[in-house]
Design a protein around this motif. Structure first.
Motif, PDB file in Angstrom:
ATOM      1  N   MET A 101       0.820  -1.211   0.000  1.00  0.00           N
ATOM      2  CA  MET A 101       0.000   0.000   0.000  1.00  0.00           C
ATOM      3  C   MET A 101       0.856   1.265   0.000  1.00  0.00           C
ATOM      4  O   MET A 101       0.460   2.296  -0.524  1.00  0.00           O
ATOM      5  N   GLY A 102       2.041   1.125   0.597  1.00  0.00           N
ATOM      6  CA  GLY A 102       2.935   2.284   0.628  1.00  0.00           C
ATOM      7  C   GLY A 102       3.257   2.806  -0.775  1.00  0.00           C
ATOM      8  O   GLY A 102       3.398   4.010  -0.984  1.00  0.00           O
ATOM      9  N   TRP A 103       3.356   1.891  -1.738  1.00  0.00           N
ATOM     10  CA  TRP A 103       3.633   2.337  -3.117  1.00  0.00           C
ATOM     11  C   TRP A 103       2.454   3.151  -3.648  1.00  0.00           C
ATOM     12  O   TRP A 103       2.632   4.174  -4.313  1.00  0.00           O
ATOM     13  N   LEU A 104       1.249   2.654  -3.367  1.00  0.00           N
ATOM     14  CA  LEU A 104       0.063   3.354  -3.880  1.00  0.00           C
ATOM     15  C   LEU A 104      -0.153   4.686  -3.156  1.00  0.00           C
ATOM     16  O   LEU A 104      -0.645   5.650  -3.741  1.00  0.00           O
ATOM     17  N   ASN A 105       0.238   4.726  -1.882  1.00  0.00           N
ATOM     18  CA  ASN A 105       0.062   5.975  -1.120  1.00  0.00           C
ATOM     19  C   ASN A 105       0.871   7.123  -1.704  1.00  0.00           C
ATOM     20  O   ASN A 105       0.601   8.279  -1.438  1.00  0.00           O
ATOM     21  N   ARG A 106       1.867   6.780  -2.484  1.00  0.00           N
ATOM     22  CA  ARG A 106       2.690   7.845  -3.074  1.00  0.00           C
ATOM     23  C   ARG A 106       2.111   8.423  -4.360  1.00  0.00           C
ATOM     24  O   ARG A 106       2.603   9.414  -4.882  1.00  0.00           O
ATOM     25  N   MET A 107       1.080   7.780  -4.924  1.00  0.00           N
ATOM     26  CA  MET A 107       0.577   8.182  -6.242  1.00  0.00           C
ATOM     27  C   MET A 107      -0.110   9.549  -6.179  1.00  0.00           C
ATOM     28  O   MET A 107      -1.137   9.713  -5.522  1.00  0.00           O
ATOM     29  N   THR A 108       0.459  10.499  -6.891  1.00  0.00           N
ATOM     30  CA  THR A 108      -0.083  11.864  -6.800  1.00  0.00           C
ATOM     31  C   THR A 108      -1.455  11.971  -7.459  1.00  0.00           C
ATOM     32  O   THR A 108      -2.282  12.761  -7.035  1.00  0.00           O
ATOM     33  N   GLN A 109      -1.703  11.158  -8.489  1.00  0.00           N
ATOM     34  CA  GLN A 109      -3.008  11.273  -9.150  1.00  0.00           C
ATOM     35  C   GLN A 109      -4.142  10.862  -8.200  1.00  0.00           C
ATOM     36  O   GLN A 109      -5.199  11.488  -8.185  1.00  0.00           O
ATOM     37  N   PHE A 110      -3.901   9.831  -7.404  1.00  0.00           N
ATOM     38  CA  PHE A 110      -4.934   9.441  -6.434  1.00  0.00           C
ATOM     39  C   PHE A 110      -5.174  10.572  -5.447  1.00  0.00           C
ATOM     40  O   PHE A 110      -6.314  10.931  -5.153  1.00  0.00           O
ATOM     41  N   LYS A 111      -4.110  11.146  -4.960  1.00  0.00           N
ATOM     42  CA  LYS A 111      -4.262  12.235  -3.975  1.00  0.00           C
ATOM     43  C   LYS A 111      -5.077  13.372  -4.572  1.00  0.00           C
ATOM     44  O   LYS A 111      -5.975  13.915  -3.941  1.00  0.00           O
ATOM     45  N   GLU A 112      -4.761  13.714  -5.839  1.00  0.00           N
ATOM     46  CA  GLU A 112      -5.508  14.787  -6.505  1.00  0.00           C
ATOM     47  C   GLU A 112      -6.982  14.431  -6.667  1.00  0.00           C
ATOM     48  O   GLU A 112      -7.858  15.220  -6.380  1.00  0.00           O
ATOM     49  N   LYS A 113      -7.213  13.213  -7.168  1.00  0.00           N
ATOM     50  CA  LYS A 113      -8.600  12.846  -7.494  1.00  0.00           C
ATOM     51  C   LYS A 113      -9.437  12.587  -6.254  1.00  0.00           C
ATOM     52  O   LYS A 113     -10.624  12.896  -6.239  1.00  0.00           O
ATOM     53  N   ALA A 114      -8.852  12.000  -5.247  1.00  0.00           N
ATOM     54  CA  ALA A 114      -9.618  11.707  -4.030  1.00  0.00           C
ATOM     55  C   ALA A 114      -9.816  12.968  -3.209  1.00  0.00           C
ATOM     56  O   ALA A 114     -10.804  13.117  -2.499  1.00  0.00           O
ATOM     57  N   GLY A 115      -8.889  13.897  -3.301  1.00  0.00           N
ATOM     58  CA  GLY A 115      -8.991  15.158  -2.581  1.00  0.00           C
ATOM     59  C   GLY A 115      -9.106  14.940  -1.083  1.00  0.00           C
ATOM     60  O   GLY A 115      -8.438  14.079  -0.512  1.00  0.00           O
ATOM     61  N   LYS A 116      -9.993  15.687  -0.464  1.00  0.00           N
ATOM     62  CA  LYS A 116     -10.139  15.600   1.002  1.00  0.00           C
ATOM     63  C   LYS A 116     -11.035  14.435   1.392  1.00  0.00           C
ATOM     64  O   LYS A 116     -11.127  14.068   2.537  1.00  0.00           O
ATOM     65  N   LYS A 117     -11.757  13.876   0.404  1.00  0.00           N
ATOM     66  CA  LYS A 117     -12.716  12.809   0.738  1.00  0.00           C
ATOM     67  C   LYS A 117     -12.139  11.430   0.484  1.00  0.00           C
ATOM     68  O   LYS A 117     -12.758  10.593  -0.166  1.00  0.00           O
ATOM     69  N   LYS A 118     -10.974  11.200   1.012  1.00  0.00           N
ATOM     70  CA  LYS A 118     -10.265   9.942   0.790  1.00  0.00           C
ATOM     71  C   LYS A 118     -11.097   8.726   1.185  1.00  0.00           C
ATOM     72  O   LYS A 118     -11.068   7.705   0.509  1.00  0.00           O
TER      73      LYS A 118
END
Ligand code: TRP
Length: 335
Positions: free
Chosen positions: A101-118
């Motif tokens: 999961m640590g690899w996926l936690n680094r993905m900037t596109q997920f952070k952008e798309k999920a925003g504050k509603k992770k």
């Protein structure tokens, strides 16, 4: 021999950025002649957010029409829907179990798309890059043309390949390491309203993008209204510094004329933006309207598009099957 794989999400609304950043390059790679090209429409990726089934089917067909209209030739390249090749989903589970999961936690596109509603984002949105790794690795793709924003996902695919090779293939190169291909000018076409945001088929304002389905008047109007700044057109890179909207128009002009942003600066530097905008609008209309009309023509015969997709899927299944079979065996599964 090179094996090229690239994909786009299905949409009725492909835009200039998709054409200049992707489709046009796909056609060049296809016509280079020394590679096997696979171009997928990743409909499974499209359901990370709520979707309407009938609209999805149509969007996939429409994307296929856009690929062909832009010059992807189904006789030379395989055009297929991701959902028609079960190996994508199958391999994704296998890869999911070896992706920390640590690899996926680094993905900037997920952070952008999920925003504050992770917490409300779907598991699919989070694991999207693992499915993308499957897209690439099941075909043993050697080269993957992508936009800048997908480099991180491609890096992840390489990490997954390396991990598999290490753990299940005794260090052999079972999965080919895919190389990103970032091609040409204007791989990043920006919004006509905000030069710091990517031109996007999902952005709210339709004025921010040029759609492949826009008619000549609409294209001209959008370019005329495109945001600029009060200065004259910059003559060089230094003058373009901090002026993203100006740079974007010059970049688009360079890409459409098969030159470069610098060449456009040499041509239009020091003049008023209206001069650049008029020229750009003529050029965009000349380049895009033949694609639009070809696309509309293709869409009058959906059965023909469906036949092309069926043939592409058959080829894609055949090309991926040996890798899937061998992967299952290496992991201790039954077939
Ligand atoms: N994630 C890519 C995008 O948003 C689309 C994509 C999915 C893709 N699978 C792929 C691109 C495999 C290249 C190869 O643009």
């Amino acid at each position: 021999m090179k094996r090229i794989l690239s994909c786009m999400q299905p949409t009725n609304n492909l835009q200039l950025g998709n054409y200049l950043g992707a489709l046009r390059n796909w056609v060049k790679l296809q016509d280079d002649g020394d590679s096997e090209c696979l171009y997928g429409i990743v409909d499974l990726h499209a359901i990370t957010v709520k979707h309407d089934p009938a609209a999805l089917t149509n969007a996939t067909r429409s994307a296929a029409a856009a690929y062909i209209a832009a010059g992807v030739d189904p006789k030379k390249s395989s055009i297929f829907a991701q959902s028609a090749v079960p190996a994508h989903s199958q391999m994704m589970w296998l890869f999911s179990c070896m992706t920390p999961m640590g690899w996926l936690n680094r993905m900037t596109q997920f952070k952008e798309k999920a925003g504050k509603k992770k917490d409300q984002a779907s598991l699919g949105l989070y694991s999207y890059p693992v499915l993308m790794a499957a897209d690439i690795l099941i075909y043993q793709a050697t080269h993957v043309p992508v936009g800048d924003d997908q480099k991180q996902h491609l890096e992840l695919a390489r990490d997954i390949a390396a991990s598999f090779n290490q753990h299940y293939a005794g260090g052999d190169t079972f999965f080919t390491m895919p190389e990103p291909v970032i091609m040409g000018e204007a791989t990043r076409v920006m919004s006509l309203r905000d030069g710091t945001a990517k031109m996007s088929k999902s952005a709210e304002s339709d004025m921010s993008r040029i759609n492949l389905t826009d008619d000549a008047d609409t294209i001209a109007n959008k370019i005329r209204k495109a945001k600029t700044d009060p200065g004259a057109v910059p003559s060089n890179k230094e003058e373009a510094e901090g002026r993203p909207e100006a740079l974007n128009l010059l970049t688009i002009y360079g890409a459409l004329s098969d030159t470069s942003a610098e060449a456009s600066m040499a041509e239009f530097g020091g003049q008023q933006f209206s001069v650049l905008k008029n020229a750009l609008s003529d050029l965009a209309v000349a380049k895009l309207t033949p694609i639009t009309s070809r696309m509309n023509e293709l869409l009058t015969d959906p059965a023909e598009i469906d036949a092309i997709l069926a043939k592409g899927a058959e080829k894609a299944r055949a090309l991926s099957q040996p890798t899937v079979d061998e992967t299952m065996k290496l992991m201790g599964f039954w077939s």
